[in-house]
Every structure is written in structure tokens, then in C-alpha cells.
Design an enzyme around this catalytic site. Structure first.
Site, PDB file in Angstrom:
ATOM      1  N   TYR A   1     -10.278  -1.580   2.316  1.00 44.17           N
ATOM      2  CA  TYR A   1     -10.265  -1.419   3.606  1.00 44.17           C
ATOM      3  C   TYR A   1      -9.200  -0.124   4.597  1.00 44.17           C
ATOM      4  O   TYR A   1      -8.708   0.490   3.959  1.00 44.17           O
ATOM      5  CB  TYR A   1      -8.442  -2.132   3.971  1.00 44.17           C
ATOM      6  CG  TYR A   1      -9.744  -3.626   3.781  1.00 44.17           C
ATOM      7  CD1 TYR A   1      -9.819  -4.326   5.042  1.00 44.17           C
ATOM      8  CD2 TYR A   1      -8.498  -4.861   2.882  1.00 44.17           C
ATOM      9  CE1 TYR A   1     -10.064  -5.443   5.110  1.00 44.17           C
ATOM     10  CE2 TYR A   1      -9.619  -5.569   2.967  1.00 44.17           C
ATOM     11  CZ  TYR A   1      -9.887  -6.545   4.150  1.00 44.17           C
ATOM     12  OH  TYR A   1     -10.241  -8.014   4.279  1.00 44.17           O
TER      13      TYR A   1
ATOM     14  N   ASP B   1       0.594  -1.548  -0.166  1.00 47.36           N
ATOM     15  CA  ASP B   1      -0.054   0.509  -0.271  1.00 47.36           C
ATOM     16  C   ASP B   1       0.900   0.980  -0.060  1.00 47.36           C
ATOM     17  O   ASP B   1       0.524   2.420  -0.076  1.00 47.36           O
ATOM     18  CB  ASP B   1      -0.885   0.035   1.283  1.00 47.36           C
ATOM     19  CG  ASP B   1      -2.348  -0.840   0.971  1.00 47.36           C
ATOM     20  OD1 ASP B   1      -2.524  -1.096  -0.357  1.00 47.36           O
ATOM     21  OD2 ASP B   1      -2.593  -1.377   1.952  1.00 47.36           O
TER      22      ASP B   1
END
Length: 782
Positions: free
Chosen positions: A489, A399
């Protein structure tokens, strides 16, 4: 107002029963007397101000410097031949983004600990150089800043060990919007050729993003290369909507996107029913033969997967009342230097910084004036999936690749953070010369720990109350929290500075599953969670860096094993030989990756052997595993083999080098076989005894997906943590100097109770919930 002694007497009488339960009427009387002159508590009082001992050398680059660097880069005199991003194509040179460059520790220490000059800042700049004969992505450092005639641009090479410095081959670079736009025509043609098939099987078609007939969403996955010499992309399709992640269909397209010339890009094939079809003709033959039946059709109705309250589930009794809240009714007990991003709390002090790639970072963490950690920072937030179709089977996310810091956005007061928390904006360089700001994206608050820090009842069987003395110490911690929503998320990062001198790092994950189409008898990759949806099993692993400097930079990592030995006792010779436990302590000698011991039978401590406590024991901090301390399940996947070495152990220790500030490269995900930053190369047999050492640790979850992940994964279960706790660092427990405690004495004859509150009375006030107009603090340039 009634005197404290009168109230104390009433309270003592109220609890004079043998069971030490207050008499309700006397208790009410005591409280009412104590409240005759009730004051108003404003939970929105600003934190008291303090002054940082030094200017923050780790502060993000300012908006002014962002503008100046941008103008400098685009000056023809630099010779970079840059095109503005809005006008650029794949074969142009253009700035992808800017960030704050990591400062070399050796340059900072002489300033922060002595009388040295404050080190200058630098901007970190990523330029996509598609216009070169050999197109690459190249990182640069621009400085010194503030901008002056001494400012220059140089390649940012020395922190990467992959062999090419800050350079990434074109085919391994970030797959940005310009590359995505390049394959749209190819994807449109491939999907249009089989539109009748997808319409029949999945009630959906794809004719490109801008076509009104399109009623499917195309989404991609990564990695998009093995080593930067080729490029490919896998496209999956979902039904559009708020919960699109939960409505995938069983259809995929794979494209070859190698090189800068999009006319050479090609179609690799389709995948459905776990079968690969290189051409539309082969797919059509299988369809016409009835081999592609859709056994579990997906639903377009996504109301089952959105987060609105579901009234059909009924109402829980008393749920119409407001839930309990954590409020700082005694006033804020932490101090802030807003200009320097500096905080003090109950003996703790530290600086805060922020970068778009890594998010919130902490520096110069001290407890009672002594440094514990020089740097604490996130290094990576990764996920690797498992499955029997291209999206799940091939997906690895890093990420930082998406600049995780840029996804830290607005927090909901009273839910994400308590009411009255100090809220800060977070700012970072945008994609041009502008600075982007996310309001209320970081909160700071002190919270009750939910248990006493320490407690003991000194018993007395003859006493009517069952005790002679009773002591209880209040426990609390200062929390810094932010939430980064990266795709599906929401990662909640919480850093808690406890009053006993321990530091806790906790990560929670909520949000939509990256789900898969459901296949019968394929539960080995996850359970069925809805009509046509399977929850795809995956690992979350988040790597952090803790550069310990316990008092000074000469530290060691001590391992203490609990071992079983055979023993005899001369005072009980009839027992013969039997097993006993003992401790075996020794220093780990070399850099290495390692794991916590089974059954918790080893303790790992950072120690300073040259600094001992009053009892002659080396002062240290213990590494205490919390919940779900995991590492990546597999270590030989072609999708993560060399680019994810940092994820493959719970812990690692290395000697500190200015050339090793990052465990990972933010573009590593597309280079699994030839990483730009190879964490495995950090371990070159260097000694870590009495050296400046860095601990790298992983938090995360093996996400055994479940139906309770619908609509979204719950923070209560998807959590991981670690604690750094004093281990002989002090001469005694860090609670004796705290005023928030009660020392209660019970008379052995009458049972009458007296107590000492050390001047800290219980708050008796009405809470003011009115929100002032200037509650958000301008956190410097952050």
C-alpha cells in the site's frame, strides 16, 4: 502597458449584458491589452526565507550524532557486548536501529515559550540482546546530544506501561532477517517433501530462496506471537512478478519458531482448501484421494494487474492533452527557515520534524501568533483482515513495526504534487552509523481549494445584471504531503492549513490488495476480482495524536448535543405540544474513548474556558468529521485484542503526561495478549476539565474490496479525513483581512460594472516550466 482603468472599462462593457456573460470579442480585446507586456512567471521560484523564533528543539538527530552514538555503543567500555549487525546471529547482541527520542513536553515549554534552556536531544536505540541469559529486545536512550563526555546510555522504560518497560521478550520481538534466515531450512524441507503435490495443483514448487528450481514466492504475515512466550510464523505462497500480491495460491505452511535455538524449531503443518494437515503424509493422503482439486487455478500472467496503460481499453477523447494543473503562478506565499524546519503561511506557523518510526510530525502549530496544537503526529497505521485461510484470517499489520517513516520516498512532480512544489529530502538513521536519505520525499505547495472561501450576491430585481453587489473571496490552503509505500500500500498523507484558520488531515490509500485465492461461495470475505483471485476485505485504521494547547495548556473537551424537546407557543396555542430542537452543551469530565454521534447530532470542541472572544464565548476549535471516520470493526480478536485498543474508537481524550507520548509501541503487534504499551491503561479516571489534554483520533476505511481495485486501489475512493475548525475562537470569520477577493458593484440603471481588486490583479504571464538545477531544498537534517 495599458492602464488598469482602461482594461476595467472594457471588462465592464464586456459583461454588461443582462445575463452578465462577457461579450467574447470585448473580452479578448481586454485580455490582449492587459497582456501587451506579458511577464514570465517562474513556478520554480524558491519560497521566501524567514527566521524561526527559536531553534527547532524537535529536529531529528544529526548525521554527526548518529555516527558518534554508534561508535559509543560499540565501545567495549559500555559493557553492551555488541556484535556488528552484519556479523551477528540470533544469539548475539546487536543494534537493530536508531531513531530520534521524543522530547518531554514539560521540558520543551519553558524553552519554546520562555527563556529556558533548549532541552538536549537523545537518540532512541533498539538493541536485540540475544546473548543474554534471558534474551530480549531492549530500548535505550542515549544522550544528551550533541555527544560529549556527559553522554550516557540508559534503558528507555518510562514511556511503556506493559510492566516490562522498554523490554520485549525474544519471541515477541521484531521478526528480522536473522530470524527469517533461521527457518529457511525447515521451510525448504517441508515444501520439498510435497513438491510434486504443489507442482500438480499449482504449477509451482519451493525449494528455498537460493534454489534455481524455486518458482514460488514465500511471504509471511503477523502477528508472530501472542504474548512473547512463544513464536510462530505463517507462510503463504504467490507467483513472482511485479503484481505478486495479486497472484496468491491456496497453500500455506505454519512453523513453530520459539526460542533462540533454531534446531528446536518445528513444522506445525500445511493448510490448503481451508483444511489443516499436520504432516506431509496426511496432506498426501488427501491429495491422492482427489480431495484437493484446484477449482480456480491462479494465473502466472500478471499483465492484468500491473499499472502500465492498457491499450486494449481504448482511448478517451482528448486524453492526449495535458490535464489541468495547480500552479503557484503568483509566486510562493509561504516562507521557510530551512535550517530549523520552520514554516509560515497566511497567519500559520509551525515546526516540522521526522522520525523513522512515525514519519512526519508537526509541533507548535500557531494561528496568528496563538498556539492551537503543541504536537500533531501519526501514531499508528494498522490493518486487520478477514478470510477463511491463514493469511487473511490471521493478519494484523501495525506499520510502525516496519518503521513507516523509512518508506516515505520520492514523489512524482506534477502527479503526486503540483509542478513547482517545494520538494524536500527526508533523512533518518540507517541500520548502521550511516544516515539514509530519500530524495524529494516531502512536498509543500499552496493550492486553490476549488471553491471560494465565501461568496454572496446582493440581489436587485430591477438591475440589468440581476445584482447590485457581488462579493467573492479566494480560498486556498498550504499542503504538506508525503507518501509512504509500506509493502503493498501507498499511504498518502496530506496536511492542509486553510486560510480560514482550519486544519485538515487527510489520508488516502492506493496500491495492491493483499488478495486471497478465490473460493466458490466465499463472497462473504470479498469479491472475485480475477481468474483465481479474491479481494480480501479488511479495515485500515490510522491513529493520530493532537495535543491541543488552545492559547495555553488549560483546555476542556465540550460536547454539544442537538436534542429534541417538547414545546408550546402561546402565540400559536392551537398547535399544542410539538417537537423542537435545542442545544445542550456540557464538558466531558473524565478520560475516555468515544465516537461521533449518529446523524452528526453532537459537536465536540476543544475549548479554553478562561479565554473568551469579544462576545464572551469560550474560544475553541471544533472536531469536524470528514470522510470515512471509522474504527476497527472487531474488538475481541486474539490477533489484536489488547495491542490494538487505540484502534477501537473514533476518538479518545486523555490528560497529557510525559510518560504517555505514544498511543502504541512499534513492537506491540506481536504482543496482542500482553502489549508493551496498553492504550486501555491511559484511561484511569483522571479529570480532563481545564487540563492539558490530548485528543487521539482515527482515520481509515472499511475496505469493501471491488473489481475496481484492479490493478490497484484508487485514491479517489479510499480516503479519510478530519478537520479542526475555529469555533468561536475568533470574533468573526477569518476572511475580512484577505486581499484576494473581488467586490463588484453593478449600476442599477445602466448595468455598468465596477470592481475593487484590493491591489491583487489577475496574473497575466507565461509560465516558465524550465526546472532550475537546485530545486530541492536541503531540509536541515530531515
Amino acid at each position: 502597458m495599458v492602464s488598469k482603468s482602461v482594461v476595467a472599462a472594457l471588462l465592464a462593457t464586456a459583461v454588461s449584458s443582462a445575463a452578465a456573460r462577457p461579450d467574447p470579442q470585448l473580452w479578448k480585446r481586454a485580455i490582449s491589452l492587459a497582456s501587451d507586456e506579458v511577464r514570465t512567471c517562474s513556478i520554480y521560484d524558491e519560497a521566501p526565507e524567514t527566521k524561526a523564533p527559536k531553534e527547532n528543539p524537535w529536529a531529528p538527530i544529526s548525521p554527526e550524532d548518529t555516527k558518534a552514538v554508534w561508535a559509543y555503543l560499540h565501545d567495549p567500555a559500555t559493557g553492551l557486548n555488541l556484535t556488528l549487525p552484519a556479523n551477528a546471529t540470533l544469539t548475539d547482541n546487536y543494534v537493530f536501529f536508531m531513531d530520534t527520542l521524543h522530547l518531554n513536553k514539560t521540558e520543551v515549554l519553558s524553552y519554546i515559550d520562555g527563556n529556558g534552556e533548549k532541552p538536549p536531544q537523545y537518540a532512541r536505540v533498539i538493541i536485540f540482546e540475544g546473548g543474554k541469559i534471558e534474551p530480549v529486545s531492549q530500548e535505550y536512550m542515549v544522550g544528551p546530544l550533541p555527544f560529549s563526555d556527559k553522554t550516557t546510555i540508559q534503558p528507555y522504560d518510562y514511556v511503556f506501561n506493559g510492566g516490562k518497560g522498554g523490554s520485549i521478550p525474544f519471541d515477541g520481538r521484531y521478526f528480522d532477517g536473522k530470524r527469517s534466515a533461521g527457518y529457511q531450512s525447515l521451510l525448504k524441507n517441508a515444501m520439498a517433501e510435497v513438491a510434486d503435490i504443489t507442482k500438480d495443483l499449482f504449477d509451482g514448487v519451493y525449494y528455498g530462496n537460493g534454489d534455481n528450481r524455486t518458482d514460488l514466492v514465500a511471504a509471511s504475515t503477523g502477528p508472530n506471537s501472542w504474548d512473547g512466550t512463544q513464536s510462530f510464523i505463517t507462510i503463504m505462497f504467490r507467483y513472482p512478478g511485479l503484481a505478486s500480491y495479486m497472484t496468491p495460491i491456496d497453500f500455506y505452511a505454519i512453523l513453530d519458531t520459539t526460542g533462540t535455538d533454531i534446531t528446536t524449531w518445528s513444522f506445525r503443518g500445511y493448510v490448503t482448501n481451508t483444511r489443516f494437515f499436520p504432516t506431509a503424509a496426511e496432506l498426501r493422503a488427501a491429495y491422492e484421494a482427489g480431495e484437493l482439486a484446484n477449482e480456480f487455478p491462479q494465473t502466472r500472467d500478471q499483465t492484468w494487474a500491473n499499472m502500465e496503460r492498457k491499450g486494449e481499453m481504448g482511448v478517451r477523447d482528448l486524453d492526449d492533452r495535458a490535464a489541468p494543473q495547480s500552479l503557484e503562478v503568483g509566486g510562493k506565499r509561504y516562507k521557510v527557515d530551512k535550517a530549523q524546519n520552520y514554516i509560515e503561511y497566511m497567519g500559520w506557523s509551525f515546526y516540522v520534524s521526522f522520525t523513522r518510526i512515525l514519519g512526519v510530525m508537526f509541533y507548535d502549530i500557531k494561528y496568528k501568533g496563538e498556539r492551537i496544537i503543541y504536537e500533531l503526529s501519526l501514531q499508528e497505521a494498522a490493518a486487520q483482515y478477514a478470510g477463511n485461510q491463514p493469511k487473511a484470517a490471521n493478519t494484523v499489520y501495525h506499520d510502525t513495526y516496519f518503521s513507516i517513516g523509512t518508506y516515505s520516498a520520492t514523489l512524482v512532480e506534477g502527479f503526486d504534487c503540483p509542478f513547482g512544489a517545494t520538494m524536500f529530502n527526508l533523512s533518518f538513521p540507517g541500520s548502521t552509523d550511516k544516515t539514509e536519505t530519500h530524495p524529494q520525499a516531502l512536498c509543500i505547495f499552496e493550492a486553490d481549494s476549488g471553491y471560494p472561501l465565501a461568496r454572496h450576491r446582493y440581489g436587485s430585481s430591477s438591475n440589468p445584471n440581476g445584482f447590485s453587489h457581488l462579493a467573492s473571496v479566494k480560498s486556498s490552503a498550504l499542503h504538506l504531503r508525503h507518501v509512504a509505500t509500506v509493502g503493498n500500500y501507498d499511504y498518502l498523507f496530506d496536511y492542509a492549513f486553510h486560510i480560514d484558520g482550519s486544519l485538515e488531515i487527510e489520508v488516502r490509500a492506493s496500491g495492491y490488495l493483499q488478495s486471497s485465492p478465490y473460493y466458490k461461495d466465499q463472497g462473504n470475505f470479498g469479491p472475485r476480482v480475477y481468474q483465481g483471485t479474491q479481494g480480501s476485505y479488511h479495515d485500515h485504521v490510522l491513529t493520530f495524536k493532537a495535543d491541543f494547547d488552545l492559547i495555553d495548556a488549560k483546555n476542556s473537551l465540550q460536547r454539544t448535543d442537538l436534542v429534541v424537546v417538547n414545546q408550546t407557543q402561546p402565540w400559536f396555542p392551537e398547535l399544542g405540544i410539538f417537537e423542537q430542537m435545542e442545544l445542550k452543551a456540557y464538558n466531558m469530565e473524565k478520560e475516555q474513548q468515544f465516537n461521533f454521534a449518529p446523524n452528526g447530532q453532537s459537536m465536540f470542541c476543544i475549548i479554553n474556558e478562561d479565554k473568551v472572544n469579544k462576545w464572551g464565548t469560550p474560544r475553541g476549535y471544533r472536531i469536524v468529521p470528514g470522510r470515512s471516520n471509522i474504527h476497527l470493526s472487531i474488538d475481541n480478536s486474539p490477533f489484536s485484542r489488547k495491542s490494538s485498543k487505540l484502534l477501537m474508537s473514533q476518538l479518545a481524550v486523555t490528560k497529557q503526561h510525559d510518560t504517555e507520548p505514544y498511543a502504541n509501541s512499534w513492537q506491540n503487534v506481536n504482543l496482542p495478549l500482553a502489549p508493551q504499551q496498553d492504550f486501555a491503561k491511559f484511561f484511569d479516571d483522571e479529570s480532563i476539565e481545564n487540563e492539558d489534554i490530548v485528543l487521539w483520533f482515527n482515520l481509515g476505511m472499511h475496505h469493501f474490496t471491488r473489481s475496481e481495485d484492479v490493478p490497484v486501489t484508487l485514491y479517489s475512493e479510499a480516503v479519510s479525513s478530519i478537520v479542526f475548525a475555529p469555533q468561536n475562537f475568533n470574533d468573526r470569520a477569518q476572511e475580512s483581512d484577505l486581499l484576494n477577493r473581488r467586490w463588484i458593484i453593478s449600476d442599477p440603471k445602466t448595468g455598468a460594472i465596477s470592481y475593487e481588486d484590493y491591489g491583487v490583479e489577475l496574473p497575466t504571464c507565461k509560465v516558465a516550466l524550465e526546472e532550475p538545477s537546485s530545486k530541492i531544498l536541503p531540509w536541515s537534517t530531515v
